[in-house]
Write a protein that holds these residues in place. Structure first.
Motif, PDB file in Angstrom:
ATOM      1  N   ALA A 198       0.410  -1.065  -0.258  1.00 45.96           N
ATOM      2  CA  ALA A 198      -0.255   0.086  -0.097  1.00 45.96           C
ATOM      3  C   ALA A 198       0.991   1.170  -0.396  1.00 45.96           C
ATOM      4  CB  ALA A 198      -0.790  -0.072   1.102  1.00 45.96           C
ATOM      5  N   PHE A 199       2.301   1.417  -0.029  1.00 48.90           N
ATOM      6  CA  PHE A 199       2.929   2.444  -0.052  1.00 48.90           C
ATOM      7  C   PHE A 199       2.738   2.856  -1.391  1.00 48.90           C
ATOM      8  CE2 PHE A 199       6.801   4.016   0.232  1.00 48.90           C
ATOM      9  CZ  PHE A 199       7.527   5.355   1.080  1.00 48.90           C
ATOM     10  N   GLN A 200       3.147   4.199  -1.434  1.00 43.23           N
ATOM     11  CA  GLN A 200       2.448   5.369  -2.530  1.00 43.23           C
ATOM     12  C   GLN A 200       4.212   6.141  -2.359  1.00 43.23           C
ATOM     13  OE1 GLN A 200      -1.308   7.081  -2.035  1.00 43.23           O
ATOM     14  NE2 GLN A 200      -1.945   5.241  -2.588  1.00 43.23           N
ATOM     15  N   PRO A 201       4.887   5.872  -3.016  1.00 48.44           N
ATOM     16  CA  PRO A 201       6.581   6.582  -2.867  1.00 48.44           C
ATOM     17  C   PRO A 201       6.258   7.988  -4.140  1.00 48.44           C
ATOM     18  CG  PRO A 201       6.815   4.436  -4.885  1.00 48.44           C
ATOM     19  CD  PRO A 201       5.898   4.406  -3.666  1.00 48.44           C
ATOM     20  N   SER A 202       6.647   8.685  -3.339  1.00 48.71           N
ATOM     21  CA  SER A 202       6.941  10.121  -4.556  1.00 48.71           C
ATOM     22  C   SER A 202       8.104  10.646  -4.897  1.00 48.71           C
ATOM     23  CB  SER A 202       5.966  10.889  -3.757  1.00 48.71           C
ATOM     24  OG  SER A 202       5.540  11.305  -2.481  1.00 48.71           O
ATOM     25  N   VAL A 203       8.088  11.603  -4.071  1.00 45.04           N
ATOM     26  CA  VAL A 203       9.865  12.076  -3.974  1.00 45.04           C
ATOM     27  C   VAL A 203      10.963  11.244  -4.115  1.00 45.04           C
ATOM     28  CG1 VAL A 203      11.197  14.115  -3.872  1.00 45.04           C
ATOM     29  CG2 VAL A 203       8.568  14.999  -3.659  1.00 45.04           C
ATOM     30  N   ILE A 204      11.206  11.184  -5.220  1.00 41.21           N
ATOM     31  CA  ILE A 204      12.887  10.177  -4.761  1.00 41.21           C
ATOM     32  C   ILE A 204      13.837  10.906  -5.659  1.00 41.21           C
ATOM     33  CG2 ILE A 204      13.468   7.940  -5.571  1.00 41.21           C
ATOM     34  CD1 ILE A 204      10.478   6.966  -6.630  1.00 41.21           C
ATOM     35  N   GLU A 205      15.168  11.389  -4.381  1.00 36.11           N
ATOM     36  CA  GLU A 205      16.684  11.234  -4.891  1.00 36.11           C
ATOM     37  C   GLU A 205      17.498  10.675  -4.991  1.00 36.11           C
ATOM     38  OE1 GLU A 205      16.740  15.458  -3.033  1.00 36.11           O
ATOM     39  OE2 GLU A 205      14.733  16.180  -4.407  1.00 36.11           O
ATOM     40  N   PRO A 206      18.622  10.138  -5.843  1.00 37.37           N
ATOM     41  CA  PRO A 206      18.449  10.871  -7.055  1.00 37.37           C
ATOM     42  C   PRO A 206      17.234   9.722  -7.660  1.00 37.37           C
ATOM     43  CG  PRO A 206      20.176   9.467  -6.470  1.00 37.37           C
ATOM     44  CD  PRO A 206      19.165   9.635  -4.787  1.00 37.37           C
ATOM     45  N   GLU A 207      16.762  10.410  -8.977  1.00 36.41           N
ATOM     46  CA  GLU A 207      16.226   9.026  -9.001  1.00 36.41           C
ATOM     47  C   GLU A 207      16.329   7.841  -9.828  1.00 36.41           C
ATOM     48  OE1 GLU A 207      14.345   9.745 -14.255  1.00 36.41           O
ATOM     49  OE2 GLU A 207      15.537  10.881 -13.470  1.00 36.41           O
ATOM     50  N   ALA A 208      15.198   6.931  -9.840  1.00 35.66           N
ATOM     51  CA  ALA A 208      15.472   5.753  -9.550  1.00 35.66           C
ATOM     52  C   ALA A 208      16.141   5.255 -10.968  1.00 35.66           C
ATOM     53  CB  ALA A 208      14.370   4.565  -9.349  1.00 35.66           C
ATOM     54  N   PHE A 209      16.716   4.042 -11.028  1.00 41.30           N
ATOM     55  CA  PHE A 209      17.819   2.811 -11.965  1.00 41.30           C
ATOM     56  C   PHE A 209      16.049   2.825 -13.085  1.00 41.30           C
ATOM     57  CE2 PHE A 209      19.148  -0.176 -14.430  1.00 41.30           C
ATOM     58  CZ  PHE A 209      20.272   1.004 -15.383  1.00 41.30           C
ATOM     59  N   GLU A 210      15.446   2.166 -12.101  1.00 40.79           N
ATOM     60  CA  GLU A 210      14.542   1.274 -12.909  1.00 40.79           C
ATOM     61  C   GLU A 210      13.049   1.500 -12.044  1.00 40.79           C
ATOM     62  OE1 GLU A 210      15.392  -2.669 -13.074  1.00 40.79           O
ATOM     63  OE2 GLU A 210      17.024  -2.601 -14.707  1.00 40.79           O
ATOM     64  N   GLU A 211      11.543   1.794 -12.558  1.00 48.39           N
ATOM     65  CA  GLU A 211      10.769   1.829 -11.918  1.00 48.39           C
ATOM     66  C   GLU A 211      10.964   2.556 -10.659  1.00 48.39           C
ATOM     67  OE1 GLU A 211       9.266  -1.605 -10.689  1.00 48.39           O
ATOM     68  OE2 GLU A 211       8.616  -2.314 -12.852  1.00 48.39           O
ATOM     69  N   ASP A 212      10.387   2.662  -9.926  1.00 50.04           N
ATOM     70  CA  ASP A 212      10.910   3.261  -8.358  1.00 50.04           C
ATOM     71  C   ASP A 212      11.355   2.764  -7.087  1.00 50.04           C
ATOM     72  OD1 ASP A 212       8.705   1.671  -7.015  1.00 50.04           O
ATOM     73  OD2 ASP A 212       6.996   3.136  -7.674  1.00 50.04           O
ATOM     74  N   ASN A 213      12.221   1.850  -7.448  1.00 50.00           N
ATOM     75  CA  ASN A 213      12.391   1.074  -6.337  1.00 50.00           C
ATOM     76  C   ASN A 213      13.795   0.772  -6.066  1.00 50.00           C
ATOM     77  OD1 ASN A 213      11.541  -0.826  -8.189  1.00 50.00           O
ATOM     78  ND2 ASN A 213      11.648  -2.638  -6.160  1.00 50.00           N
ATOM     79  N   VAL A 214      15.137   0.897  -7.860  1.00 46.06           N
ATOM     80  CA  VAL A 214      16.184   0.361  -8.237  1.00 46.06           C
ATOM     81  C   VAL A 214      17.155   1.200  -8.394  1.00 46.06           C
ATOM     82  CG1 VAL A 214      17.449  -0.962  -9.714  1.00 46.06           C
ATOM     83  CG2 VAL A 214      14.861  -2.053  -8.711  1.00 46.06           C
ATOM     84  N   TRP A 215      18.570   1.597  -7.419  1.00 49.42           N
ATOM     85  CA  TRP A 215      19.333   2.206  -8.167  1.00 49.42           C
ATOM     86  C   TRP A 215      21.073   1.580  -8.022  1.00 49.42           C
ATOM     87  CZ3 TRP A 215      15.855   2.479  -4.413  1.00 49.42           C
ATOM     88  CH2 TRP A 215      14.693   3.715  -4.573  1.00 49.42           C
ATOM     89  N   GLU A 216      21.258   1.924  -9.310  1.00 45.46           N
ATOM     90  CA  GLU A 216      22.664   1.101  -9.299  1.00 45.46           C
ATOM     91  C   GLU A 216      24.357   2.545  -9.628  1.00 45.46           C
ATOM     92  OE1 GLU A 216      22.885  -0.834 -12.854  1.00 45.46           O
ATOM     93  OE2 GLU A 216      21.553  -2.300 -12.319  1.00 45.46           O
ATOM     94  N   PHE A 217      24.662   1.798  -8.217  1.00 48.19           N
ATOM     95  CA  PHE A 217      26.264   2.916  -8.600  1.00 48.19           C
ATOM     96  C   PHE A 217      27.580   1.618  -9.133  1.00 48.19           C
ATOM     97  CE2 PHE A 217      22.917   3.224  -5.074  1.00 48.19           C
ATOM     98  CZ  PHE A 217      22.847   4.614  -5.148  1.00 48.19           C
ATOM     99  N   GLU A 218      28.274   3.027  -9.731  1.00 47.69           N
ATOM    100  CA  GLU A 218      29.136   2.675 -10.197  1.00 47.69           C
ATOM    101  C   GLU A 218      31.093   3.355  -9.023  1.00 47.69           C
ATOM    102  OE1 GLU A 218      29.508   2.880 -14.377  1.00 47.69           O
ATOM    103  OE2 GLU A 218      27.672   1.678 -14.832  1.00 47.69           O
ATOM    104  N   ASN A 219      31.678   2.988  -9.555  1.00 47.52           N
ATOM    105  CA  ASN A 219      32.889   3.329  -8.577  1.00 47.52           C
ATOM    106  C   ASN A 219      32.605   3.786  -7.274  1.00 47.52           C
ATOM    107  OD1 ASN A 219      34.521   2.436 -11.409  1.00 47.52           O
ATOM    108  ND2 ASN A 219      33.810   4.415 -12.632  1.00 47.52           N
TER     109      ASN A 219
END
Length: 286
Positions: A198-219
């Protein structure tokens, strides 16, 4: 007839002699190569525990301890699926090296530089096989060795921050901070956050890599942090069957990709918040 029988007898004695030599040779070389401690030593050296994604080097050493040269020598290696071979020295022909002749007493080695990317709970193995023919014999023999490796997850901590209790409809701040606690950079890491249904995410920083719940970091450098910040809410008309339903669970999960783009889970952390009823303000009318 006597001359014929004589030649037949000589022929039979010759065959018996050759058969006896073959049996003796097989027993001698077969025993030596099956144990590898008298004729050929084959050893793998390298770290027994490796951090996922860390570059490491393994050495395969061989020694001809026998009194006889060996020919047609070929060294072959096999590895678990988690290995990502970066280089070999000398350069391998696929997964093997043609050593050709190895003299009695001669020694040598080859090296493999690799990273290993897999689930840390999956054991890894590097094995080597040396195929050869003794110079005074005409049959092929082998000796083998193997080396087991355990994995550990990258030294990245997961630190979530959110209120212990929330009310329906209110904006809820949520952050997840990753810290690289190791001495080495992490080439590539993925963070996935699983929200309650039921959780509804709104403001996300930084922008998600995929959908609204995936982020990727390099180096991802040592002693540095990466923070995900977002706001979200639970619907104002959300209902609960019992008290346990008010506990809303989140999960933060770290994954590492291999060269084929397949992701392997490294660690995860569960955290939660409790939905409480909004306080009712009392209004005094005079």
């Amino acid at each position: 007839k006597q001359r014929l029988f004589r030649w037949v007898g000589v022929g039979l004695l010759g065959l018996i002699f050759l058969a006896a030599m073959a049996i003796l040779g097989y027993r001698y070389f077969g025993q030596q190569t099956s144990t590898g401690d008298e004729l050929i030593d084959l050893i793998i050296n390298g770290p027994e525990q490796v951090t996922v994604g860390e570059e490491v080097t393994y050495t395969i050493s061989y020694v001809n301890n026998g009194d006889v040269d060996i020919r047609n020598a070929k060294l072959i290696f096999n590895e678990s699926k988690g290995f990502q071979i970066a280089s070999t020295q000398p350069e391998a022909n696929g997964r093997s090296w043609d050593l050709n002749i190895v003299r009695a007493g001669q020694k040598g080695e080859v090296t493999l530089t690799t990273t290993i990317i897999d689930n840390p709970e999956v054991p890894q193995e590097l094995s080597a096989t040396l195929i050869f023919v003794p110079l005074n014999f005409n049959s092929e023999f082998t000796t083998e060795t193997s080396f087991r490796i355990s994995l550990k997850a990258p030294e990245i901590t997961i630190e979530p921050t959110m209120p212990e209790t929330v009310t329906l409809g209110e904006k809820i701040p949520l952050s997840v901070t990753l810290k690289n606690e190791s001495l080495n950079p992490v080439d590539h890491i993925r963070l996935e956050i699983s929200y309650p249904p039921a959780f509804q995410p709104s403001v996300i920083e930084p922008e998600a890599f995929e959908e609204d719940n995936v982020w990727e970091f390099e180096n991802f450098e040592p002693a540095t942090e990466q923070t995900i910040s977002l706001e979200g809410s639970f619907p104002a008309d959300m209902t609960f069957e019992n008290t346990n339903d008010r506990i809303q669970a989140f999960t933060a999960r770290l994954l590492t990709p291999n060269d084929d783009g397949q992701y392997f889970p490294q660690k995860e952390l569960a955290f939660d918040t409790k939905v409480v009823d909004q306080a009712i303000s009392a209004l005094m009318i005079v």
